[in-house]
Design a protein around this motif. Structure first.
Motif, PDB file in Angstrom:
ATOM      1  N   ARG A 115       0.358  -1.045   0.023  1.00 37.05           N
ATOM      2  CA  ARG A 115       0.006   0.411  -0.448  1.00 37.05           C
ATOM      3  C   ARG A 115       0.758   1.626  -0.055  1.00 37.05           C
ATOM      4  NH1 ARG A 115      -4.849  -0.885   4.376  1.00 37.05           N
ATOM      5  NH2 ARG A 115      -5.752  -3.070   3.277  1.00 37.05           N
ATOM      6  N   PHE A 116       0.447   2.110  -0.832  1.00 37.51           N
ATOM      7  CA  PHE A 116       0.308   3.552  -0.862  1.00 37.51           C
ATOM      8  C   PHE A 116       1.013   4.447   1.015  1.00 37.51           C
ATOM      9  CE2 PHE A 116       0.339   8.473  -1.597  1.00 37.51           C
ATOM     10  CZ  PHE A 116       1.243   8.600  -2.017  1.00 37.51           C
ATOM     11  N   ALA A 117      -0.487   4.164   1.462  1.00 36.72           N
ATOM     12  CA  ALA A 117      -1.003   4.657   2.406  1.00 36.72           C
ATOM     13  C   ALA A 117      -2.242   3.597   2.599  1.00 36.72           C
ATOM     14  CB  ALA A 117      -1.554   5.709   2.475  1.00 36.72           C
ATOM     15  N   THR A 118      -2.193   3.657   4.675  1.00 30.94           N
ATOM     16  CA  THR A 118      -3.806   3.159   4.966  1.00 30.94           C
ATOM     17  C   THR A 118      -4.267   4.317   5.794  1.00 30.94           C
ATOM     18  OG1 THR A 118      -2.674   1.035   4.926  1.00 30.94           O
ATOM     19  CG2 THR A 118      -4.248   1.500   6.757  1.00 30.94           C
ATOM     20  N   LEU A 119      -5.252   4.564   5.889  1.00 36.07           N
ATOM     21  CA  LEU A 119      -6.308   5.399   7.116  1.00 36.07           C
ATOM     22  C   LEU A 119      -7.294   3.989   7.426  1.00 36.07           C
ATOM     23  CD1 LEU A 119      -5.886   7.536   3.874  1.00 36.07           C
ATOM     24  CD2 LEU A 119      -6.320   8.733   5.670  1.00 36.07           C
ATOM     25  N   LYS A 120      -7.277   5.054   9.268  1.00 37.48           N
ATOM     26  CA  LYS A 120      -7.823   3.910   9.775  1.00 37.48           C
ATOM     27  C   LYS A 120      -8.819   4.762  10.252  1.00 37.48           C
ATOM     28  CE  LYS A 120      -7.545   0.945  13.564  1.00 37.48           C
ATOM     29  NZ  LYS A 120      -6.438   0.691  15.264  1.00 37.48           N
ATOM     30  N   VAL A 121     -10.772   4.556  10.629  1.00 39.24           N
ATOM     31  CA  VAL A 121     -11.462   4.855  11.129  1.00 39.24           C
ATOM     32  C   VAL A 121     -11.005   4.836  12.691  1.00 39.24           C
ATOM     33  CG1 VAL A 121     -14.192   5.243  11.565  1.00 39.24           C
ATOM     34  CG2 VAL A 121     -12.750   4.544   9.292  1.00 39.24           C
ATOM     35  N   LYS A 122     -10.568   6.008  13.378  1.00 42.31           N
ATOM     36  CA  LYS A 122     -10.307   5.739  14.517  1.00 42.31           C
ATOM     37  C   LYS A 122     -11.053   5.677  16.054  1.00 42.31           C
ATOM     38  CE  LYS A 122      -8.216  10.402  15.176  1.00 42.31           C
ATOM     39  NZ  LYS A 122      -7.839  11.751  15.510  1.00 42.31           N
ATOM     40  N   GLY A 123     -10.961   3.718  16.835  1.00 43.47           N
ATOM     41  CA  GLY A 123     -11.855   3.061  17.745  1.00 43.47           C
ATOM     42  C   GLY A 123     -12.602   2.585  16.541  1.00 43.47           C
ATOM     43  N   ASP A 125     -14.169  -1.057  15.777  1.00 41.40           N
ATOM     44  CA  ASP A 125     -13.759  -2.469  15.983  1.00 41.40           C
ATOM     45  C   ASP A 125     -15.013  -3.504  15.730  1.00 41.40           C
ATOM     46  OD1 ASP A 125     -12.817  -4.937  17.705  1.00 41.40           O
ATOM     47  OD2 ASP A 125     -13.649  -4.205  19.132  1.00 41.40           O
ATOM     48  N   PRO A 126     -14.415  -4.198  14.579  1.00 41.53           N
ATOM     49  CA  PRO A 126     -13.204  -4.308  14.094  1.00 41.53           C
ATOM     50  C   PRO A 126     -13.111  -3.059  13.240  1.00 41.53           C
ATOM     51  CG  PRO A 126     -14.771  -5.707  13.243  1.00 41.53           C
ATOM     52  CD  PRO A 126     -15.675  -5.250  14.215  1.00 41.53           C
ATOM     53  N   ALA A 127     -11.315  -2.983  12.776  1.00 38.57           N
ATOM     54  CA  ALA A 127     -10.931  -1.775  12.335  1.00 38.57           C
ATOM     55  C   ALA A 127     -11.450  -1.711  10.695  1.00 38.57           C
ATOM     56  CB  ALA A 127      -9.171  -2.800  12.223  1.00 38.57           C
ATOM     57  N   VAL A 128     -12.212  -0.287  10.395  1.00 36.84           N
ATOM     58  CA  VAL A 128     -12.750  -0.037   9.518  1.00 36.84           C
ATOM     59  C   VAL A 128     -11.139   0.533   8.581  1.00 36.84           C
ATOM     60  CG1 VAL A 128     -14.273   1.330   7.828  1.00 36.84           C
ATOM     61  CG2 VAL A 128     -14.535  -0.185   9.957  1.00 36.84           C
ATOM     62  N   GLU A 129     -10.394   0.566   7.552  1.00 33.65           N
ATOM     63  CA  GLU A 129      -9.789   0.653   6.795  1.00 33.65           C
ATOM     64  C   GLU A 129      -9.943   1.318   5.121  1.00 33.65           C
ATOM     65  OE1 GLU A 129      -6.251  -1.470   9.446  1.00 33.65           O
ATOM     66  OE2 GLU A 129      -6.462  -1.730   7.549  1.00 33.65           O
ATOM     67  N   LEU A 130      -8.931   1.908   4.926  1.00 32.43           N
ATOM     68  CA  LEU A 130      -8.661   2.681   4.105  1.00 32.43           C
ATOM     69  C   LEU A 130      -7.607   2.263   2.899  1.00 32.43           C
ATOM     70  CD1 LEU A 130     -10.739   4.498   1.218  1.00 32.43           C
ATOM     71  CD2 LEU A 130      -9.008   6.064   2.140  1.00 32.43           C
ATOM     72  N   SER A 131      -7.428   1.839   2.425  1.00 35.89           N
ATOM     73  CA  SER A 131      -5.434   1.177   1.808  1.00 35.89           C
ATOM     74  C   SER A 131      -6.272   2.453   0.153  1.00 35.89           C
ATOM     75  CB  SER A 131      -5.955   0.001   1.361  1.00 35.89           C
ATOM     76  OG  SER A 131      -7.045  -0.718   0.324  1.00 35.89           O
ATOM     77  N   VAL A 132      -4.818   2.944   0.502  1.00 36.11           N
ATOM     78  CA  VAL A 132      -3.925   3.674  -1.167  1.00 36.11           C
ATOM     79  C   VAL A 132      -3.267   2.381  -1.822  1.00 36.11           C
ATOM     80  CG1 VAL A 132      -3.808   5.676  -1.519  1.00 36.11           C
ATOM     81  CG2 VAL A 132      -5.635   5.756  -0.408  1.00 36.11           C
ATOM     82  N   MET A 133      -3.611   2.678  -3.008  1.00 36.58           N
ATOM     83  CA  MET A 133      -2.484   1.758  -3.853  1.00 36.58           C
ATOM     84  C   MET A 133      -2.490   2.284  -5.095  1.00 36.58           C
ATOM     85  SD  MET A 133      -3.266  -1.888  -2.690  1.00 36.58           S
ATOM     86  CE  MET A 133      -3.991  -2.556  -1.203  1.00 36.58           C
ATOM     87  N   PRO A 134      -1.313   2.352  -5.563  1.00 37.69           N
ATOM     88  CA  PRO A 134      -1.066   2.843  -7.109  1.00 37.69           C
ATOM     89  C   PRO A 134      -0.593   1.809  -8.075  1.00 37.69           C
ATOM     90  CG  PRO A 134       0.522   2.797  -6.052  1.00 37.69           C
ATOM     91  CD  PRO A 134      -0.059   2.273  -5.046  1.00 37.69           C
ATOM     92  N   LEU A 135      -1.057   1.956  -9.539  1.00 39.88           N
ATOM     93  CA  LEU A 135      -1.198   1.145 -10.175  1.00 39.88           C
ATOM     94  C   LEU A 135      -0.690   0.858 -11.591  1.00 39.88           C
ATOM     95  CD1 LEU A 135      -1.553  -2.725 -10.860  1.00 39.88           C
ATOM     96  CD2 LEU A 135      -3.249  -2.277 -11.229  1.00 39.88           C
ATOM     97  N   PRO A 136       0.267   1.088 -12.562  1.00 35.79           N
ATOM     98  CA  PRO A 136      -0.278   1.081 -13.400  1.00 35.79           C
ATOM     99  C   PRO A 136      -0.882   1.420 -14.857  1.00 35.79           C
ATOM    100  CG  PRO A 136       1.789  -0.378 -12.867  1.00 35.79           C
ATOM    101  CD  PRO A 136       1.234  -0.423 -12.084  1.00 35.79           C
ATOM    102  N   ALA A 137      -1.090   2.295 -15.159  1.00 34.49           N
ATOM    103  CA  ALA A 137      -2.337   3.238 -15.920  1.00 34.49           C
ATOM    104  C   ALA A 137      -2.402   2.265 -17.118  1.00 34.49           C
ATOM    105  CB  ALA A 137      -2.009   4.275 -16.721  1.00 34.49           C
ATOM    106  N   ASN A 138      -3.934   1.782 -17.548  1.00 37.76           N
ATOM    107  CA  ASN A 138      -3.980   1.174 -18.497  1.00 37.76           C
ATOM    108  C   ASN A 138      -4.111   2.239 -19.777  1.00 37.76           C
ATOM    109  OD1 ASN A 138      -5.811  -0.870 -20.552  1.00 37.76           O
ATOM    110  ND2 ASN A 138      -6.699  -1.865 -19.227  1.00 37.76           N
ATOM    111  N   SER A 139      -3.766   1.291 -21.069  1.00 37.12           N
ATOM    112  CA  SER A 139      -3.816   2.513 -22.300  1.00 37.12           C
ATOM    113  C   SER A 139      -5.627   2.906 -22.306  1.00 37.12           C
ATOM    114  CB  SER A 139      -3.249   1.712 -23.094  1.00 37.12           C
ATOM    115  OG  SER A 139      -4.342   0.692 -23.656  1.00 37.12           O
ATOM    116  N   ASP A 140      -6.411   2.106 -22.175  1.00 33.01           N
ATOM    117  CA  ASP A 140      -7.794   2.025 -22.189  1.00 33.01           C
ATOM    118  C   ASP A 140      -8.820   2.527 -20.834  1.00 33.01           C
ATOM    119  OD1 ASP A 140     -10.484   2.104 -22.714  1.00 33.01           O
ATOM    120  OD2 ASP A 140     -10.225   0.978 -24.630  1.00 33.01           O
TER     121      ASP A 140
END
Length: 374
Positions: A115-123, A125-140
């Protein structure tokens, strides 16, 4: 306050390529695949499904796209819908990296190899996270959006949408609107809000679109048919010899090649994809594959004993044979090879049942050894 986070690494993917001649060839036929998507035809059928809500967005950029994804219990994710939308609206790109304003009830966590970054909702349970990931661009762009959105819909047991539905996306964010767009500065994000059911371990699958990556073990991507016409792939520098009996699968976009294999009632798939070398280190990718079949991670010191080096022209490929435990139902296997050339990492991967993996191992290795680049 805006924060800028260093890019760590992009996911690993799998791409099919064909190769090699064999002394003895078994005749194969193309398996019949279900045209519909959903729990019965996906990896989610392998584990008890649970109610989930998914919020996910794609921000196109060059040379990569940015993926933002939050999945969890419906009531937990629903409570974060407005902060999620405001977060997306705050995103901007600077020198090819995203910046954003962290919502008041969220916290920034360190990124990792996936992951490029992870953001978590404070407190949470179970943890709620937002993942941020890069991937090479598709031509279309439309192809990339549609394939990723349909993969996400498949993960939660929903059917595919069409390109016409993609183009008709609402420009008004709403929790119960499955597809809409959000303006982030001068960029437009495509966003989904999906409610359905998901298997206990959704990350056991490739994190991005099936059109970009291999499907679940034992379930090859559908081959060309009237209902699933072939997608023309962009010219690729990779060349190979296709083993007799391997039938063309779904290629295009990041998939430089794909093949479906059938023997009796067993089916498997071989894919080839390329990713940025900078964000595709060897060991984390191999450990990701090991996790997919139910094996424990290995260390750098253990890697030489758990892998084999194959020659592909003037390049060297690291090959692994990963057979999942018999206690897994169904048992899974991966034959994988990773080779690096210039600024790209090439992933060659077979997924299927252990018996078929054993049968195809020699052909797969010959296929890898036949790979050449123009």
């Amino acid at each position: 306050m805006k924060q800028i986070f260093p890019v760590l690494m992009t996911l690993l993917l799998f791409i099919p390529a064909g190769c090699s001649k064999q002394e003895e060839i078994t005749s194969y036929t193309v398996p019949k695949t279900d045209s519909g998507l959903g729990p019965a035809g996906s990896d989610s059928a392998m584990a008890p499904a649970k109610d989930v809500r998914m919020l996910a967005a794609i921000l196109p950029d060059s040379p990569q796209y940015w993926f933002f994804k939050m999945t969890g219990a419906p009531e937990q994710v629903q409570a974060e819908f407005e902060p999620f939308v405001q977060f997306l609206k705050s995103v901007s790109l600077k020198d090819g990296k995203p910046e954003w304003k962290v919502p008041e009830n969220w916290e920034q966590l360190p990124g990792n190899s996936m992951r490029f970054a992870t953001l978590k909702v404070k407190g949470s349970d179970p943890a709620v996270e937002l993942s941020v990931m890069p991937l090479p661009a598709n031509s279309d762009l439309n192809e990339a959006l549609l394939s990723n959105i349909n993969r996400w819909r498949d993960q939660v047991g929903l059917g595919n949408i069409t390109e016409a539905q993609l183009k008709a996306a609402s420009d008004t964010p709403a929790l119960d609107t499955e597809l809409f767009t959000v303006k982030a500065g001068d960029q437009t994000m495509t966003v989904v809000s999906l409610k359905g059911k998901m298997a206990a371990n959704p990350m056991g699958r490739a994190p991005f679109a099936s059109g970009m990556m291999g499907g679940g073990a034992g379930r090859p991507a559908p081959g060309p048919s009237p209902a699933n016409p072939p997608v023309a792939a962009a010219p690729s520098p990779v060349k190979f010899e296709t083993p007799e009996g391997w039938k063309p699968g779904r290629s295009g976009g990041m998939r430089k090649a794909a093949f479906n294999i059938t023997a009796g009632d067993e089916t498997g798939e071989v894919t080839i994809i390329d990713l940025s070398k900078e964000y595709s280190p060897l060991l984390p990718n191999i450990n990701r594959w090991r996790d997919q079949v139910g094996l424990k991670d290995i260390t750098e010191a253990e890697l030489p004993k758990e892998s084999e080096q194959l020659k592909a022209g003037d390049l060297e490929a690291t090959y692994v044979k990963l057979i999942g435990p018999e206690t897994s139902k169904p048992a899974k296997a991966i034959l994988g090879a990773i080779l690096y050339r210039d600024n790209l990492a090439w992933f060659v991967k077979f997924t299927g049942p252990p018996k078929l993996a054993e049968q195809e191992q020699d052909r797969f290795k010959q296929f890898v050894q036949s790979i050449r680049f123009e």
